[in-house]
Scaffold this motif. Structure first.
Motif, PDB file in Angstrom:
ATOM      1  N   GLU A  87      36.465  50.885  34.597  1.00 62.78           N
ATOM      2  CA  GLU A  87      35.319  50.151  34.820  1.00 62.78           C
ATOM      3  C   GLU A  87      34.487  50.943  36.005  1.00 62.78           C
ATOM      4  O   GLU A  87      33.487  50.916  36.159  1.00 62.78           O
ATOM      5  CB  GLU A  87      35.398  48.735  35.043  1.00 62.78           C
ATOM      6  CG  GLU A  87      34.211  47.716  35.258  1.00 62.78           C
ATOM      7  CD  GLU A  87      33.238  47.991  33.936  1.00 62.78           C
ATOM      8  OE1 GLU A  87      32.473  47.699  34.336  1.00 62.78           O
ATOM      9  OE2 GLU A  87      33.709  47.935  32.827  1.00 62.78           O
ATOM     10  N   GLU A  88      35.444  51.171  37.163  1.00 64.32           N
ATOM     11  CA  GLU A  88      34.776  51.672  38.496  1.00 64.32           C
ATOM     12  C   GLU A  88      34.374  53.081  38.246  1.00 64.32           C
ATOM     13  O   GLU A  88      33.465  53.190  39.117  1.00 64.32           O
ATOM     14  CB  GLU A  88      36.101  51.545  39.370  1.00 64.32           C
ATOM     15  CG  GLU A  88      36.326  50.189  39.947  1.00 64.32           C
ATOM     16  CD  GLU A  88      37.660  50.062  40.680  1.00 64.32           C
ATOM     17  OE1 GLU A  88      37.798  49.062  41.571  1.00 64.32           O
ATOM     18  OE2 GLU A  88      38.555  51.190  40.857  1.00 64.32           O
ATOM     19  N   CYS A 121      27.301  52.474  36.201  1.00 65.70           N
ATOM     20  CA  CYS A 121      27.006  50.963  36.762  1.00 65.70           C
ATOM     21  C   CYS A 121      27.984  49.990  36.217  1.00 65.70           C
ATOM     22  O   CYS A 121      27.876  49.316  35.457  1.00 65.70           O
ATOM     23  CB  CYS A 121      25.484  50.735  36.045  1.00 65.70           C
ATOM     24  SG  CYS A 121      24.976  49.279  36.898  1.00 65.70           S
ATOM     25  N   PRO A 122      29.095  49.882  37.293  1.00 65.53           N
ATOM     26  CA  PRO A 122      30.192  49.028  37.082  1.00 65.53           C
ATOM     27  C   PRO A 122      29.729  47.545  36.806  1.00 65.53           C
ATOM     28  O   PRO A 122      28.752  47.151  37.719  1.00 65.53           O
ATOM     29  CB  PRO A 122      31.152  49.236  38.110  1.00 65.53           C
ATOM     30  CG  PRO A 122      30.468  50.483  38.906  1.00 65.53           C
ATOM     31  CD  PRO A 122      29.186  50.544  38.566  1.00 65.53           C
ATOM     32  N   ASP A 123      30.392  46.696  36.099  1.00 66.91           N
ATOM     33  CA  ASP A 123      30.117  45.465  35.983  1.00 66.91           C
ATOM     34  C   ASP A 123      30.886  44.495  37.011  1.00 66.91           C
ATOM     35  O   ASP A 123      32.111  44.621  36.926  1.00 66.91           O
ATOM     36  CB  ASP A 123      30.473  45.000  34.646  1.00 66.91           C
ATOM     37  CG  ASP A 123      30.211  43.368  34.364  1.00 66.91           C
ATOM     38  OD1 ASP A 123      30.115  42.762  35.326  1.00 66.91           O
ATOM     39  OD2 ASP A 123      30.119  42.978  33.120  1.00 66.91           O
ATOM     40  N   THR A 124      30.401  44.284  38.177  1.00 67.14           N
ATOM     41  CA  THR A 124      30.921  43.668  39.414  1.00 67.14           C
ATOM     42  C   THR A 124      31.781  42.380  38.872  1.00 67.14           C
ATOM     43  O   THR A 124      32.817  42.001  39.486  1.00 67.14           O
ATOM     44  CB  THR A 124      30.189  43.639  40.603  1.00 67.14           C
ATOM     45  OG1 THR A 124      29.118  42.797  40.287  1.00 67.14           O
ATOM     46  CG2 THR A 124      29.693  44.977  40.982  1.00 67.14           C
ATOM     47  N   ARG A 142      32.892  41.597  35.836  1.00 67.67           N
ATOM     48  CA  ARG A 142      34.112  41.933  35.314  1.00 67.67           C
ATOM     49  C   ARG A 142      35.416  42.558  35.888  1.00 67.67           C
ATOM     50  O   ARG A 142      36.464  42.016  35.826  1.00 67.67           O
ATOM     51  CB  ARG A 142      33.771  42.787  34.183  1.00 67.67           C
ATOM     52  CG  ARG A 142      34.868  43.188  33.204  1.00 67.67           C
ATOM     53  CD  ARG A 142      34.665  44.213  32.032  1.00 67.67           C
ATOM     54  NE  ARG A 142      35.601  44.108  31.287  1.00 67.67           N
ATOM     55  CZ  ARG A 142      35.921  45.482  30.611  1.00 67.67           C
ATOM     56  NH1 ARG A 142      35.188  46.606  30.768  1.00 67.67           N
ATOM     57  NH2 ARG A 142      37.056  45.656  29.820  1.00 67.67           N
ATOM     58  N   LEU A 143      34.875  43.319  36.795  1.00 68.77           N
ATOM     59  CA  LEU A 143      35.868  43.808  38.178  1.00 68.77           C
ATOM     60  C   LEU A 143      36.436  42.562  38.706  1.00 68.77           C
ATOM     61  O   LEU A 143      37.680  42.752  38.963  1.00 68.77           O
ATOM     62  CB  LEU A 143      35.212  44.938  38.931  1.00 68.77           C
ATOM     63  CG  LEU A 143      34.964  46.205  38.329  1.00 68.77           C
ATOM     64  CD1 LEU A 143      33.995  47.272  39.206  1.00 68.77           C
ATOM     65  CD2 LEU A 143      36.246  46.861  38.196  1.00 68.77           C
ATOM     66  N   ALA A 144      35.931  41.730  39.203  1.00 67.32           N
ATOM     67  CA  ALA A 144      36.318  40.929  39.973  1.00 67.32           C
ATOM     68  C   ALA A 144      37.410  39.845  39.149  1.00 67.32           C
ATOM     69  O   ALA A 144      38.391  39.397  39.516  1.00 67.32           O
ATOM     70  CB  ALA A 144      34.985  39.807  40.527  1.00 67.32           C
ATOM     71  N   LYS A 201      40.375  41.919  38.555  1.00 67.20           N
ATOM     72  CA  LYS A 201      41.266  42.071  39.682  1.00 67.20           C
ATOM     73  C   LYS A 201      42.039  40.563  39.983  1.00 67.20           C
ATOM     74  O   LYS A 201      43.250  40.728  40.556  1.00 67.20           O
ATOM     75  CB  LYS A 201      40.383  42.292  41.082  1.00 67.20           C
ATOM     76  CG  LYS A 201      40.041  43.747  41.101  1.00 67.20           C
ATOM     77  CD  LYS A 201      39.188  44.238  41.934  1.00 67.20           C
ATOM     78  CE  LYS A 201      38.695  45.695  41.880  1.00 67.20           C
ATOM     79  NZ  LYS A 201      38.109  46.216  43.157  1.00 67.20           N
TER      80      LYS A 201
END
Length: 69
Positions: free
Chosen positions: A39-40, A44-47, A49-51, A54
Motif C-alpha cells: 500500500e505504501e 496514491c496510498p490510502d492513508t 487503510r494504512l492506519a 497499522k
C-alpha cells in the motif's frame, strides 16, 4: 482486503497450544506487514487503510508479547 479482529486471549488457549497460537499471530503480523508495504508503494496510498492496518499489526504485536510473558 483481509481483516483481522484480535481478541485478547484467555490463559489456556483452547483448541491449540500456545506455541501454535503465537505462530499463527506471527504469520498474520507478517501478512499485514506485506500489505502495508504494498500500500505504501502505491502512487496514491490510502492513508485510512494504512492506519487501520497499522493498528491491526500493533494489536497482534501486543498480543504476541502478552502471550510470551
Amino acid at each position: 482486503m483481509m481483516k483481522y479482529l484480535v481478541q485478547p486471549t484467555k490463559i489456556g488457549v483452547t483448541g491449540m497450544n500456545l506455541e501454535s497460537h503465537v505462530n499463527s499471530l506471527n504469520a498474520k503480523h507478517a501478512e499485514i506487514e506485506e500489505i502495508i508495504a504494498r500500500e505504501e508503494h502505491r502512487p496514491c496510498p490510502d492513508t485510512m487503510r494504512l492506519a487501520q492496518l497499522k493498528k491491526q499489526k500493533l494489536r497482534l504485536k501486543e498480543e504476541m508479547a502478552r502471550l510470551r510473558h
